[in-house]
Design an enzyme around this catalytic site. Structure first.
Site, PDB file in Angstrom:
ATOM      1  CB  CYS A 160      91.275   6.909  15.097  1.00 54.38           C
ATOM      2  SG  CYS A 160      89.802   7.640  14.807  1.00 54.38           S
TER       3      CYS A 160
ATOM      4  CB  CYS B  84      87.491   6.393   7.895  1.00 49.08           C
ATOM      5  SG  CYS B  84      86.639   5.472   9.206  1.00 49.08           S
TER       6      CYS B  84
ATOM      7  CG  HIS C 146      85.914   1.613  11.002  1.00 44.46           C
ATOM      8  ND1 HIS C 146      86.522   2.542  12.285  1.00 44.46           N
ATOM      9  CD2 HIS C 146      85.162   0.910  11.790  1.00 44.46           C
ATOM     10  CE1 HIS C 146      86.044   2.249  13.237  1.00 44.46           C
ATOM     11  NE2 HIS C 146      85.262   1.275  13.184  1.00 44.46           N
TER      12      HIS C 146
ATOM     13  CG  ASP D  38      89.727   2.983  15.354  1.00 50.35           C
ATOM     14  OD1 ASP D  38      89.594   4.324  14.984  1.00 50.35           O
ATOM     15  OD2 ASP D  38      88.951   2.235  14.883  1.00 50.35           O
ATOM     16  CB  SER D  39      86.302   5.144  17.534  1.00 52.99           C
ATOM     17  OG  SER D  39      86.214   4.709  16.212  1.00 52.99           O
TER      18      SER D  39
ATOM     19  CD  GLU E 127      83.036  -0.980  14.899  1.00 48.48           C
ATOM     20  OE1 GLU E 127      82.683  -1.389  15.894  1.00 48.48           O
ATOM     21  OE2 GLU E 127      84.501  -0.503  14.758  1.00 48.48           O
TER      22      GLU E 127
HETATM   23  N1  DGL Z   1      87.945   4.693  12.347  1.00 51.02           N
HETATM   24  C1  DGL Z   1      87.838   6.060  12.908  1.00 51.02           C
HETATM   25  C2  DGL Z   1      88.596   6.909  11.723  1.00 51.02           C
HETATM   26  O1  DGL Z   1      89.456   6.477  11.165  1.00 51.02           O
HETATM   27  C3  DGL Z   1      86.503   6.511  13.030  1.00 51.02           C
HETATM   28  C4  DGL Z   1      85.154   5.639  12.846  1.00 51.02           C
HETATM   29  C5  DGL Z   1      84.255   6.617  13.920  1.00 51.02           C
HETATM   30  O2  DGL Z   1      84.430   6.301  15.074  1.00 51.02           O
HETATM   31  O3  DGL Z   1      83.572   7.393  13.415  1.00 51.02           O
HETATM   32  O4  DGL Z   1      87.981   7.953  11.439  1.00 51.02           O
END
Ligand code: DGL
Length: 266
Positions: free
Chosen positions: A73, A184, A186, A10-11, A152
């Site tokens: 992600c 997402c 997150h 993931d990012s 985050e």
């Molecule tokens: N967690 C990532 C997603 O599912 C992206 C968050 C990001 O880096 O903007 O899209």
């Protein structure tokens, strides 16, 4: 049988919500997780840039001998999956299809919301697949970029989180949806706050669990499952290991001691 690890990326820390479900569904698998904490967010960047970042991560994971990869992600799944699938000869599971399938099985009114990063919403990955599978379904998309920073930062249930959720989701709440996809990885970290705001009548879809089960089904169908000697979890990120460790402890209860790597060299 195949005792090589599964790669998950993931990012940042968002994909840990997927890793947690993989650990539950597949306890006898080694896992290598990579969070690109130096280059987050991905959701505000171009497809070209995110694809190049993802390629580097794939090279890193392949160097670590993974047998399959989960793109944990939505931004990468929505914008780069087809390219990565063509370029890398390894099984890759993404998160959008499991989210779509779960949503379709839950909605009764066929009025659903999708929230994600700007890049995910712009790609219409969820919207198009939902409409292809069920013409007539009404989809209400909304990009909520600040949710990534909140997650985050660990601001998931405080006043700032509540106000941000209200600001982004106020309009969606008026649309009378019965299902909301957290598009997402997150966002499940903010699930409690989102769910409280949307109210009891709105079912929340977090694609993480179904994604983990897709990987389980794949490994079983192809004779690629690990054995009792497996179950090791190794975490890497590209910056800020201490913060990564703290969030990993809080969300998964694991003392992960992430190792920092220079992803740019891949
Ligand atoms: N967690 C990532 C997603 O599912 C992206 C968050 C990001 O880096 O903007 O899209």
């Amino acid at each position: 049988m195949d005792t090589r690890p599964i790669g998950i990326f993931d990012s940042g820390v968002g994909g840990l919500t997927v890793a947690g479900q993989v650990i539950k569904a597949l306890p006898h698998e080694d896992i290598i997780y990579f969070g690109d904490t130096a280059r987050i967010p991905y959701g505000t960047k171009s497809t070209e840039t995110v694809t190049q970042f993802s390629r580097q991560i794939m090279h890193f994971l392949l160097e670590n001998n993974v047998k399959a990869v989960i793109i944990a992600c939505n931004t990468v799944s929505s914008n780069c999956y087809e390219t990565l699938k063509k370029e890398f000869d390894i099984p890759i599971i993404e998160v959008v299809i499991p989210g779509v399938e779960t949503c379709l099985s839950l909605t009764k009114t066929n009025r659903v919301g999708v929230i994600g990063t700007e890049a995910t919403i712009r790609s219409r990955s969820y919207e198009n697949r939902l409409k292809e599978a069920r013409p007539g379904i009404e989809v209400f998309p909304k990009a909520c970029p600040l949710f990534v920073s909140l997650a985050e930062e660990g601001f998931t249930e405080n006043e700032i989180a509540k106000l941000t959720v209200k600001t982004y989701l106020g309009e969606l709440k008026e649309k009378n949806i019965d299902t909301l996809i957290l598009g997402c990885t997150h966002y499940p970290l903010l699930k409690k706050t989102i769910s409280e705001f949307m109210g009891e009548g709105v079912g929340i879809v977090d694609p993480a669990k179904e994604t983990a089960h897709k990987m389980k089904d794949y490994l079983e169908a192809h004779g690629l499952t690990g054995d009792d000697t497996c179950g090791k979890r190794t975490f890497f990120c590209s910056d800020n290991t201490e913060k990564f460790d703290m969030i990993c402890k809080r969300s998964l209860g694991i003392d992960c001691r992430a190792r920092k790597i220079n992803i740019e060299k891949y």
